[in-house]
Design a protein around this motif. Sequence first.
Motif, PDB file in Angstrom:
ATOM      1  N   ILE A   1      14.607 -47.146  85.093  1.00  0.00           N
ATOM      2  CA  ILE A   1      13.446 -47.496  84.275  1.00  0.00           C
ATOM      3  C   ILE A   1      12.536 -48.481  84.998  1.00  0.00           C
ATOM      4  CG2 ILE A   1      12.744 -48.668  82.143  1.00  0.00           C
ATOM      5  CD1 ILE A   1      15.180 -47.385  80.792  1.00  0.00           C
ATOM      6  N   LYS A   2      13.118 -49.394  85.759  1.00  0.00           N
ATOM      7  CA  LYS A   2      12.294 -50.404  86.441  1.00  0.00           C
ATOM      8  C   LYS A   2      11.441 -49.796  87.550  1.00  0.00           C
ATOM      9  CE  LYS A   2      16.007 -51.841  89.608  1.00  0.00           C
ATOM     10  NZ  LYS A   2      16.905 -52.960  89.975  1.00  0.00           N
ATOM     11  N   HIS A   3      11.689 -48.536  87.892  1.00  0.00           N
ATOM     12  CA  HIS A   3      10.914 -47.868  88.931  1.00  0.00           C
ATOM     13  C   HIS A   3       9.851 -46.935  88.348  1.00  0.00           C
ATOM     14  CE1 HIS A   3      13.638 -49.519  91.867  1.00  0.00           C
ATOM     15  NE2 HIS A   3      14.671 -48.966  91.264  1.00  0.00           N
ATOM     16  N   LEU A   4       9.634 -47.000  87.034  1.00  0.00           N
ATOM     17  CA  LEU A   4       8.619 -46.179  86.384  1.00  0.00           C
ATOM     18  C   LEU A   4       7.322 -46.967  86.226  1.00  0.00           C
ATOM     19  CD1 LEU A   4      10.794 -44.651  83.509  1.00  0.00           C
ATOM     20  CD2 LEU A   4      10.190 -43.575  85.688  1.00  0.00           C
ATOM     21  N   ASP A   5       6.198 -46.242  86.211  1.00  0.00           N
ATOM     22  CA  ASP A   5       4.925 -46.876  85.900  1.00  0.00           C
ATOM     23  C   ASP A   5       4.105 -45.949  85.009  1.00  0.00           C
ATOM     24  OD1 ASP A   5       3.616 -44.989  87.575  1.00  0.00           O
ATOM     25  OD2 ASP A   5       3.884 -46.272  89.319  1.00  0.00           O
ATOM     26  N   ALA A   6       2.842 -46.313  84.772  1.00  0.00           N
ATOM     27  CA  ALA A   6       2.040 -45.642  83.748  1.00  0.00           C
ATOM     28  C   ALA A   6       1.811 -44.157  84.010  1.00  0.00           C
ATOM     29  CB  ALA A   6       0.697 -46.353  83.602  1.00  0.00           C
ATOM     30  N   LYS A   7       1.862 -43.715  85.259  1.00  0.00           N
ATOM     31  CA  LYS A   7       1.627 -42.302  85.548  1.00  0.00           C
ATOM     32  C   LYS A   7       2.873 -41.447  85.332  1.00  0.00           C
ATOM     33  CE  LYS A   7       2.769 -42.195  90.469  1.00  0.00           C
ATOM     34  NZ  LYS A   7       3.581 -43.438  90.356  1.00  0.00           N
ATOM     35  N   ASP A   8       4.032 -42.091  85.170  1.00  0.00           N
ATOM     36  CA  ASP A   8       5.291 -41.376  85.026  1.00  0.00           C
ATOM     37  C   ASP A   8       5.544 -40.980  83.573  1.00  0.00           C
ATOM     38  OD1 ASP A   8       5.833 -41.670  87.782  1.00  0.00           O
ATOM     39  OD2 ASP A   8       6.640 -43.679  87.438  1.00  0.00           O
ATOM     40  N   GLN A   9       6.578 -40.161  83.376  1.00  0.00           N
ATOM     41  CA  GLN A   9       6.918 -39.677  82.042  1.00  0.00           C
ATOM     42  C   GLN A   9       8.438 -39.675  81.873  1.00  0.00           C
ATOM     43  OE1 GLN A   9       4.632 -35.801  81.687  1.00  0.00           O
ATOM     44  NE2 GLN A   9       3.824 -36.668  83.584  1.00  0.00           N
ATOM     45  N   VAL A  10       8.873 -40.014  80.666  1.00  0.00           N
ATOM     46  CA  VAL A  10      10.287 -39.900  80.323  1.00  0.00           C
ATOM     47  C   VAL A  10      10.412 -38.846  79.226  1.00  0.00           C
ATOM     48  CG1 VAL A  10      12.283 -41.036  79.284  1.00  0.00           C
ATOM     49  CG2 VAL A  10      10.902 -42.248  80.968  1.00  0.00           C
ATOM     50  N   LYS A  11      11.309 -37.896  79.438  1.00  0.00           N
ATOM     51  CA  LYS A  11      11.485 -36.788  78.502  1.00  0.00           C
ATOM     52  C   LYS A  11      12.830 -36.905  77.788  1.00  0.00           C
ATOM     53  CE  LYS A  11      12.330 -32.604  80.106  1.00  0.00           C
ATOM     54  NZ  LYS A  11      12.146 -31.252  80.695  1.00  0.00           N
ATOM     55  N   PHE A  12      12.801 -36.644  76.489  1.00  0.00           N
ATOM     56  CA  PHE A  12      14.014 -36.564  75.693  1.00  0.00           C
ATOM     57  C   PHE A  12      14.082 -35.154  75.115  1.00  0.00           C
ATOM     58  CE2 PHE A  12      12.814 -41.007  75.703  1.00  0.00           C
ATOM     59  CZ  PHE A  12      14.012 -41.679  75.880  1.00  0.00           C
ATOM     60  N   VAL A  13      15.141 -34.433  75.442  1.00  0.00           N
ATOM     61  CA  VAL A  13      15.348 -33.092  74.903  1.00  0.00           C
ATOM     62  C   VAL A  13      16.207 -33.219  73.653  1.00  0.00           C
ATOM     63  CG1 VAL A  13      16.235 -30.783  75.358  1.00  0.00           C
ATOM     64  CG2 VAL A  13      15.125 -32.078  77.199  1.00  0.00           C
ATOM     65  N   ILE A  14      15.630 -32.873  72.515  1.00  0.00           N
ATOM     66  CA  ILE A  14      16.225 -33.140  71.207  1.00  0.00           C
ATOM     67  C   ILE A  14      16.907 -31.894  70.671  1.00  0.00           C
ATOM     68  CG2 ILE A  14      15.801 -34.023  68.887  1.00  0.00           C
ATOM     69  CD1 ILE A  14      14.984 -35.999  71.066  1.00  0.00           C
ATOM     70  N   GLY A  15      18.219 -32.012  70.418  1.00  0.00           N
ATOM     71  CA  GLY A  15      18.960 -30.868  69.895  1.00  0.00           C
ATOM     72  C   GLY A  15      19.341 -30.998  68.437  1.00  0.00           C
TER      73      GLY A  15
ATOM     74  N   GLU B   1       4.429 -42.602  79.681  1.00  0.00           N
ATOM     75  CA  GLU B   1       4.301 -41.607  78.611  1.00  0.00           C
ATOM     76  C   GLU B   1       5.682 -41.069  78.228  1.00  0.00           C
ATOM     77  OE1 GLU B   1       1.477 -37.868  77.324  1.00  0.00           O
ATOM     78  OE2 GLU B   1       1.444 -38.570  79.396  1.00  0.00           O
ATOM     79  N   ILE B   2       5.855 -40.794  76.937  1.00  0.00           N
ATOM     80  CA  ILE B   2       7.136 -40.307  76.420  1.00  0.00           C
ATOM     81  C   ILE B   2       6.961 -38.890  75.889  1.00  0.00           C
ATOM     82  CG2 ILE B   2       9.069 -40.781  74.888  1.00  0.00           C
ATOM     83  CD1 ILE B   2       8.430 -43.013  76.920  1.00  0.00           C
ATOM     84  N   LEU B   3       7.891 -38.020  76.234  1.00  0.00           N
ATOM     85  CA  LEU B   3       7.875 -36.630  75.800  1.00  0.00           C
ATOM     86  C   LEU B   3       9.103 -36.344  74.938  1.00  0.00           C
ATOM     87  CD1 LEU B   3       7.184 -35.082  79.333  1.00  0.00           C
ATOM     88  CD2 LEU B   3       5.463 -35.793  77.668  1.00  0.00           C
ATOM     89  N   PHE B   4       8.897 -35.741  73.774  1.00  0.00           N
ATOM     90  CA  PHE B   4       9.993 -35.251  72.936  1.00  0.00           C
ATOM     91  C   PHE B   4       9.914 -33.733  72.912  1.00  0.00           C
ATOM     92  CE2 PHE B   4      11.658 -38.689  69.814  1.00  0.00           C
ATOM     93  CZ  PHE B   4      11.757 -39.618  70.847  1.00  0.00           C
ATOM     94  N   SER B   5      10.991 -33.081  73.291  1.00  0.00           N
ATOM     95  CA  SER B   5      11.003 -31.627  73.399  1.00  0.00           C
ATOM     96  C   SER B   5      12.205 -31.051  72.655  1.00  0.00           C
ATOM     97  CB  SER B   5      11.071 -31.224  74.873  1.00  0.00           C
ATOM     98  OG  SER B   5      11.036 -29.827  75.032  1.00  0.00           O
ATOM     99  N   PRO B   6      12.020 -30.054  71.786  1.00  0.00           N
ATOM    100  CA  PRO B   6      13.160 -29.464  71.076  1.00  0.00           C
ATOM    101  C   PRO B   6      13.948 -28.509  71.968  1.00  0.00           C
ATOM    102  CG  PRO B   6      11.154 -28.309  70.469  1.00  0.00           C
ATOM    103  CD  PRO B   6      10.735 -29.436  71.371  1.00  0.00           C
ATOM    104  N   VAL B   7      15.261 -28.484  71.771  1.00  0.00           N
ATOM    105  CA  VAL B   7      16.084 -27.473  72.424  1.00  0.00           C
ATOM    106  C   VAL B   7      15.769 -26.136  71.767  1.00  0.00           C
ATOM    107  CG1 VAL B   7      18.415 -26.670  72.939  1.00  0.00           C
ATOM    108  CG2 VAL B   7      17.920 -29.125  72.909  1.00  0.00           C
ATOM    109  N   MET B   8      15.254 -25.197  72.543  1.00  0.00           N
ATOM    110  CA  MET B   8      14.855 -23.907  71.996  1.00  0.00           C
ATOM    111  C   MET B   8      16.055 -23.200  71.378  1.00  0.00           C
ATOM    112  SD  MET B   8      11.580 -23.641  72.526  1.00  0.00           S
ATOM    113  CE  MET B   8      11.080 -21.914  72.571  1.00  0.00           C
TER     114      MET B   8
END
Length: 213
Positions: free
Chosen positions: A134-148, A170-177
């Motif tokens: 996490i300490k190596h992330l900045d504003a252009k990066d994204q963290v994704k959580f795949v939600i099941g 930026e944070i991404l929430f993505s459903p498990v298809m």
Amino acid sequence: MSLLRITEIFYSLQGESNTVGLPTVFIRLTGCPLRCVYCDTAYAFTGGKKIEIDAIIAEVDQYGARYITVTGGEPLAQPGCLDLMRKLLDKGYVVSLETSGALDVSEVDPRAIKVMDFKTPSSGELSKNRYQNIKHLDAKDQVKFVIGNDGDYEWSKSILTEYDLPNLCEILFSPVMGQQNPTELAEKILKDRLPVRFQIQLHKILWDDAQGK
């Protein structure tokens, strides 16, 4: 001669992240130390073909695209991935790295966009998350959580708060298809007023295909 084991190189629309819909060349590296239960690219765990980095870039150049995504598998499992990204960036490409978050990202060229997929409980690989990244992330990066399921959602919310992620990148929430109803996930995000981007894998809608071809 610097070689990488490559599963495939292809041109398609970006199906995820904040560049969704943009024409992109995908470089899929072979191999991954994780075994997430919902993985849709298990074909990239083994096999592939060893290709010299300059030859990879020569193939990428033929598509005339601006955006490049280096993915897997887990691309950082091959150390030469760092050199590949650096050379692509030196040529002026916009390069994103899709990584599991389980391997050290500190040596990734700072010009690259890191799309880091923290593993939720239902993935079966929760223990592999490397929170030091996490300490190596900045504003252009994204963290994704795949939600099941609901447990994944609640866990992801707690990580957002614990690490103040929305103020970092930026944070991404993505459903498990086929597992998490996307409408229900969208409604939860709105109800809880989460500062996240909801996303559905565009390539699976367009082509019913995991690869985005």
